[in-house]
Motif scaffolding. Structure first.
Motif, mmCIF file in Angstrom:
data_model
loop_
_atom_site.group_PDB
_atom_site.id
_atom_site.type_symbol
_atom_site.label_atom_id
_atom_site.label_comp_id
_atom_site.label_asym_id
_atom_site.label_seq_id
_atom_site.Cartn_x
_atom_site.Cartn_y
_atom_site.Cartn_z
ATOM 1 N N PRO A 161 0.824 -1.206 0.000
ATOM 2 C CA PRO A 161 0.000 0.000 0.000
ATOM 3 C C PRO A 161 0.860 1.259 0.000
ATOM 4 O O PRO A 161 2.092 1.180 -0.002
ATOM 5 N N SER A 162 0.198 2.403 0.057
ATOM 6 C CA SER A 162 0.886 3.683 0.202
ATOM 7 C C SER A 162 1.309 3.873 1.651
ATOM 8 O O SER A 162 0.469 3.932 2.550
ATOM 9 N N GLY A 163 2.619 3.974 1.882
ATOM 10 C CA GLY A 163 3.112 4.192 3.241
ATOM 11 C C GLY A 163 2.705 5.540 3.801
ATOM 12 O O GLY A 163 2.409 5.663 4.997
ATOM 13 N N HIS A 164 2.698 6.570 2.953
ATOM 14 C CA HIS A 164 2.225 7.879 3.416
ATOM 15 C C HIS A 164 0.806 7.768 3.962
ATOM 16 O O HIS A 164 0.461 8.371 4.988
ATOM 17 N N SER A 165 -0.035 6.987 3.261
ATOM 18 C CA SER A 165 -1.421 6.828 3.692
ATOM 19 C C SER A 165 -1.511 6.041 4.985
ATOM 20 O O SER A 165 -2.349 6.341 5.846
ATOM 21 N N ALA B 283 -3.161 13.888 2.432
ATOM 22 C CA ALA B 283 -1.838 13.258 2.348
ATOM 23 C C ALA B 283 -1.906 11.993 1.500
ATOM 24 O O ALA B 283 -1.010 11.733 0.684
ATOM 25 N N GLY B 284 -2.958 11.205 1.681
ATOM 26 C CA GLY B 284 -3.107 9.995 0.896
ATOM 27 C C GLY B 284 -3.348 10.289 -0.577
ATOM 28 O O GLY B 284 -2.711 9.684 -1.463
ATOM 29 N N ARG B 285 -4.237 11.215 -0.864
ATOM 30 C CA ARG B 285 -4.522 11.556 -2.256
ATOM 31 C C ARG B 285 -3.314 12.178 -2.950
ATOM 32 O O ARG B 285 -3.157 12.074 -4.179
ATOM 33 N N SER B 286 -2.434 12.802 -2.177
ATOM 34 C CA SER B 286 -1.253 13.420 -2.779
ATOM 35 C C SER B 286 -0.401 12.410 -3.529
ATOM 36 O O SER B 286 0.269 12.748 -4.504
ATOM 37 N N ARG B 287 -0.463 11.156 -3.101
ATOM 38 C CA ARG B 287 0.346 10.121 -3.753
ATOM 39 C C ARG B 287 -0.234 9.754 -5.119
ATOM 40 O O ARG B 287 0.510 9.389 -6.039
ATOM 41 N N VAL B 288 -1.556 9.852 -5.259
ATOM 42 C CA VAL B 288 -2.183 9.662 -6.563
ATOM 43 C C VAL B 288 -1.853 10.852 -7.464
ATOM 44 O O VAL B 288 -1.505 10.687 -8.642
ATOM 45 N N PHE B 289 -1.941 12.064 -6.912
ATOM 46 C CA PHE B 289 -1.623 13.261 -7.690
ATOM 47 C C PHE B 289 -0.168 13.249 -8.169
ATOM 48 O O PHE B 289 0.144 13.798 -9.228
ATOM 49 N N GLY B 290 0.700 12.651 -7.391
ATOM 50 C CA GLY B 290 2.102 12.552 -7.785
ATOM 51 C C GLY B 290 2.369 11.427 -8.762
ATOM 52 O O GLY B 290 3.497 11.284 -9.253
ATOM 53 N N GLY B 291 1.356 10.599 -9.032
ATOM 54 C CA GLY B 291 1.528 9.484 -9.958
ATOM 55 C C GLY B 291 2.332 8.338 -9.383
ATOM 56 O O GLY B 291 2.889 7.527 -10.126
ATOM 57 N N GLN B 292 2.377 8.236 -8.062
ATOM 58 C CA GLN B 292 3.186 7.192 -7.438
ATOM 59 C C GLN B 292 2.367 6.050 -6.853
ATOM 60 O O GLN B 292 2.924 5.004 -6.533
ATOM 61 N N HIS B 293 1.059 6.252 -6.689
ATOM 62 C CA HIS B 293 0.212 5.205 -6.130
ATOM 63 C C HIS B 293 -1.155 5.200 -6.790
ATOM 64 O O HIS B 293 -1.646 6.233 -7.246
ATOM 65 N N PHE B 294 -1.753 4.011 -6.817
ATOM 66 C CA PHE B 294 -3.152 3.874 -7.196
ATOM 67 C C PHE B 294 -4.021 4.206 -5.985
ATOM 68 O O PHE B 294 -3.586 4.074 -4.831
#
Length: 422
Positions: A324-328, A374-385
């Motif tokens: 998963p996304s660690g930031h999330s 913070a979680g959505r930021s990873r999608v915006f960065g193109g690094q996570h689904f």
């Protein structure tokens, strides 16, 4: 009565930085020594996992040192009391914090020594102070010793993978999937099921979203700013550290035992969230969006289309498996602890991360709102689904739920078992 107590807590929390500099240094002790830990993580370029462990060791030592001299009214974290009768809790707290940091970050010992002397000089000399110092050092030494064989070293790696759906690069730090937890009984129970199958409609939907929102070729200044705000890579305080900063600001005005307890609950949760997150990444080895989009012709999904030139808004693929996304995970865990501790999620606050563009702060209506961004930021960065954002958030929330329900409880009378730990 509970409503009155809550109102008083929120008033104190909302007092912000307007308190006079000469105020009694009760929670200031916790803030100052955590700021030293944050600086150490930046200076050493610690990984997110190592950073979370550092924060937990520091705050567990401070909590147990203080708790052992104030009743102990609550259960210990790692080191049981009681400490010496009549010892000064403030002296114990600063001595414990100092002893942990000089062991974890010896290169900055001189600065820690200077601060220790300054803190102790502000306390009345004599037996109470000296006894507090001895007890704090004893607790810290025992915390450090108890974590010496916790599995965080030596560093181990998972080899590079190949084929559709598999993360391609070697990545280090996988030993954290087996690290002994601080607070939960078994981090493995929080490892979720697999991500959506590559040939599924759910996967195709998440694929389409990140291919659009995370595409560096599509100008989106707002999306880029949110990604940058929460990016906090190596050389910063890491995602866990941003939530340490948020908690420290919210703890202003709390008495020392409460401030120490908040930070121990938070950082133990963050450290244990690491274990479940790394375990999940190791188990599924899911590929990052950049690889998935460039090689979509290999995924067997009729609803995805390859784009060999696609690049993420973040400018990189990512250094570990995607799911998963660690930031999330960290954000979901921290938001749940803070909402649980203060008995409400609806606490408005302003925060500036280490990577905030132009140092510009952002304001949030609640802890969960910040975690969601913070979680959505990873999608915006193109690094996570998005499914990895959701999975990470759930891991963190569930770890926090166990910690709040089982750790640092009052020994007698009403406890913080359940939604409200006051």
């Amino acid at each position: 009565m509970k409503k009155i107590v809550l109102a008083l807590v929120l008033i104190l929390v909302g007092a912000g930085s307007s308190a006079p500099a000469a105020a009694e240094p009760r929670s200031d002790i916790v803030r100052v020594w955590n700021e030293f830990a944050l600086a150490a993580v930046r200076a050493t370029r610690a990984t997110d996992a190592d950073a979370a462990r550092t924060y937990a060791m520091l705050n567990v030592a401070v909590y147990d040192a203080v708790n052992g001299l104030t009743g102990p009214a609550r259960a210990h974290a790692l080191i049981p009391g009681p400490g010496p009768r009549g010892a000064d809790p403030q002296a114990a707290a600063v001595a414990a914090a100092h002893a942990v940091l000089v062991r974890l970050d010896p290169d900055r010992t001189a600065g820690y020594d200077t601060r220790l002397q300054a803190d102790l000089a502000g306390l009345r000399p004599g037996h109470r102070r000296d006894a507090g110092v001895r007890w704090g050092r004893e607790v810290a030494d025992r915390v450090v010793a108890s974590r010496a064989d916790d599995g965080s070293a030596p560093v181990r790696s998972q080899p590079a993978g190949s084929g559709p759906g598999i993360f391609r690069a070697e990545w280090s730090g996988v030993q954290y999937r087996d690290v002994r937890p601080f607070a939960v009984a078994d981090p493995a129970v929080y490892v979720p099921g697999p991500p959506p199958a590559l040939d599924s409609l759910d996967y195709a939907a998440a694929f389409a979203e990140v291919a659009l929102l995370g595409d560096a070729a599509i100008p989106a200044p707002d999306k880029l700013a949110i990604f940058q705000f929460w990016s906090v890579p190596a050389g910063t305080v890491q995602p866990a550290g941003e939530w340490v900063k948020i908690a420290l600001a919210r703890s202003h005005g709390l008495p020392l035992p409460a401030s120490a307890r908040l930070m121990a609950l938070l950082t133990m949760t963050l450290a244990d969230t690491t274990v479940a997150t790394v375990g999940t990444k190791f188990t599924y080895r899911h590929w990052r969006p950049a690889t998935a989009i460039r090689e979509a012709d290999t995924d067997g999904n009729p609803w995805t289309r390859p784009n060999p030139d696609w690049a993420s808004r973040a400018g990189s693929i990512g250094g570990s498996p995607e799911y998963p996304s660690g930031h999330s995970s960290y954000s979901g865990a921290a938001a749940a602890v803070l909402a649980g501790f203060f008995c409400t999620d609806d606490v408005r606050f302003t925060h500036t991360t280490d990577t905030a563009p132009g140092g510009q702060a952002r304001t949030y209506p609640s802890f969960s709102a910040a975690a969601a961004e913070a979680g959505r930021s990873r999608v915006f960065g193109g690094q996570h689904f998005e499914f990895s954002n959701q999975a990470g958030s759930a891991i963190g929330h569930d770890v926090a739920t166990e910690v709040l329900a089982t750790r640092l409880l009052k020994r007698t009378g009403p406890t913080h078992h359940g939604a409200c730990p006051l």
